[in-house]
Design an enzyme around this catalytic site. Sequence first.
Site, mmCIF file in Angstrom:
data_model
loop_
_atom_site.group_PDB
_atom_site.id
_atom_site.type_symbol
_atom_site.label_atom_id
_atom_site.label_comp_id
_atom_site.label_asym_id
_atom_site.label_seq_id
_atom_site.Cartn_x
_atom_site.Cartn_y
_atom_site.Cartn_z
ATOM 1 C CG HIS A 1 -1.799 1.172 1.352
ATOM 2 N ND1 HIS A 1 -3.011 1.247 0.710
ATOM 3 C CD2 HIS A 1 -1.660 2.345 2.020
ATOM 4 C CE1 HIS A 1 -3.589 2.401 0.991
ATOM 5 N NE2 HIS A 1 -2.782 3.089 1.787
ATOM 6 C CG ASP B 1 1.563 -8.543 -2.720
ATOM 7 O OD1 ASP B 1 1.650 -7.371 -2.297
ATOM 8 O OD2 ASP B 1 2.240 -8.981 -3.663
ATOM 9 C CD GLU C 1 0.334 2.433 5.436
ATOM 10 O OE1 GLU C 1 0.329 3.618 5.055
ATOM 11 O OE2 GLU C 1 -0.323 2.038 6.418
#
Length: 714
Positions: A526, A574, A583
């Site tokens: 992310h 993922d 993230e």
Amino acid sequence: MTPSQPLRLSAALLTGALLLGGLMTGPASADVPATAAATSAVRVNQVGYLPEGPKRATVVTSATQALTWQLRNAAGTVVASGATVPHGADTPSGQSVQVADFSSYRSTGSGYVLAVDGNSSVPFDIRADLYDTLRSDSMAFFHHQRSGIAIDASLVGASYARPAGHLGVAPNKGDTSVPCQATVCDYTQDVRGGWYDAGDHGKYVVNGGISTWLVVNSFERAERAGKGAALGDSSLRVPERGNGIPDVLDEARWELDFLMRMQVPESKPYAGMAFHKIHDAAWTGMPLRPDQDPQPRELHRPSTAATLNLAAAAAQCARVFRPYDAAYADRCLSAARRAWTAAQANPAVYAPASDSTGGGAYEDARVTDEFYWAAAELYVTTGEPAYRDAVTASSWHTSADAFTPHGFGWADTAALGRLTLAMVPNGLPATDVSRVRSSVIAAADGHLSRMAAQGYAVPTPADGYFWGSNGNIADNAIVMAVAAELTGDGRYRAGALETMDYLLGRNALGLSYVTGYGERSSQNQHHRFWAHQLDASLPHPPAGSLAGGPNSGLQDPVALEKLTGCAPAACYVDDIGSYSTNEVAVNWNAPLAWLAAYAAERTSTGGEPPTACAVTYTVNNVWNTGFTATVTIKNTGPTAVDGWQLAWAYPGGQRVTSAWNATVTQNGTTVSARDAAWNKALPPGATTSFGVQGTHSGTNPSPTTFTLNGGACA
């Protein structure tokens, strides 16, 4: 972040709504790796193993009897074989597993495969330079995350080059003159620079403090062990390379400058405190490069936690930077003292949990641990009694809770103070130092015990899979690495290395959580501008970026949709939309970089201790205000020493004024003596001596604790 820590919402619910509501709908793109079911049943470190290190693999199988394993080289020849050890049910992964141990095989090569019961692992290497590239790439992450500077293609490649972000070039509002939120202040502040904290464009002092500490501590530890050159000048890809200052310190300085810019100016309310954070007034969508961010920026209310993070990181800066840039060290120390004084005057100014629009709240209403950490750094740096008294009066100085099974983190920082007091020579009584070091070793023993009870040897309990679990797991590995250096016991280094195995593929998903490392690695973390999954013209995250990792809390819509019912250690996807599992963040990459540098050092992983030594400190002459002393080092180990650095702390505040037969420097109470080139070689049983002259203030107690090349001496 342990379950008791505040929730770190560094991505917005708005972001999730944007992703699910139109920016990304339906199943994840083809860039998302296959599910765990498609992975090999034989889970290994997909990068490989060190020749003399532990080499273990986990095999997912319903078989209850031992199985035969075979290690095959690239030509397919069986070079080693043995029997697995049945483990049975592994609670965190929800799998039934066995363990194959091929540590006794020490030959080097590429393309090895471990075969068990008709299944073969992905290919991997066995070589001494296994972690050299990861050491560089994991540290380069911070350069990629820099704010306020153009990221040049000559350093990062064309795909990752970008203009400077948040310097006021339209449509960007910039960080050079940032106003406060309404009612917080009536002026603007230059807070340019620093690192973007995670996948957004925010910059946070509490996360920046611990991350900077880890980056600088990586160098301080390596330098103390005589291995700092690997992180020295021109060793990393930073624009400051070649300036005579170790590159890792150049990188840390980019964040340190930002942290000090976040300090409230003199004559203003809360002078000396640190603003808690700076970020956009509202959450931005994805993807978005920082130079294209049109949002106004805001400073958020100062907090005691942020102020103490500044005090601790700046005090450490003053100690470690002094040999390279004394003026900068003085600037850091001045900022640290101001922050400490301001925190004492404002000990309960807390960041509210509700302040999570446009950036994470990072709320923390318990700051006694930050007070302990900051006091420890200031004391070790200055040797001043006021800071020593703050250390010894803290409940954290004797509390076993400084180290927990879930690890330290941005909201739990007492362990950082304890690690500094254990590693860096200081003026505490020898009994106190011994107790502090024993607490580190006891914590490391706990991590080893938890690893031994699991099929994947992870240094966290079954409930340790929360937001950013990979970062906390890596932090626990650092505790084991420090224990290895304090004791010379190879079990602890092996534990740290096996943690790297977990991060690089020996886990419930058979997936490396580090971008670009391993045959199956995370690649859609992310992030606002490493967003290939959303826009094919944008890159995947650069090699060496660590995903947050499994999070059984499922705190984003994508995780809820795709992972409901997952076993704790398998609660990861993922997918760029899963900010609670996937993230990136500076405080997760910092321990990865620390561990990669540690693992890359050329030393035996099978138990070779730091240099065994004995030190004799003899006062030859003493007068009203001065003294001379002779220091004798003996190599009591079985191997020769080629280059030495001896460190100690004066308990009475003595100051060295001159020395002979060694190069001696002093920082606060801490003294460091390096060989004089002609006496650098110490064969087993050999001794060498050097002398010092100094001043004292009425008392001249001799030091009692010495470390040679990072290892404790008798």
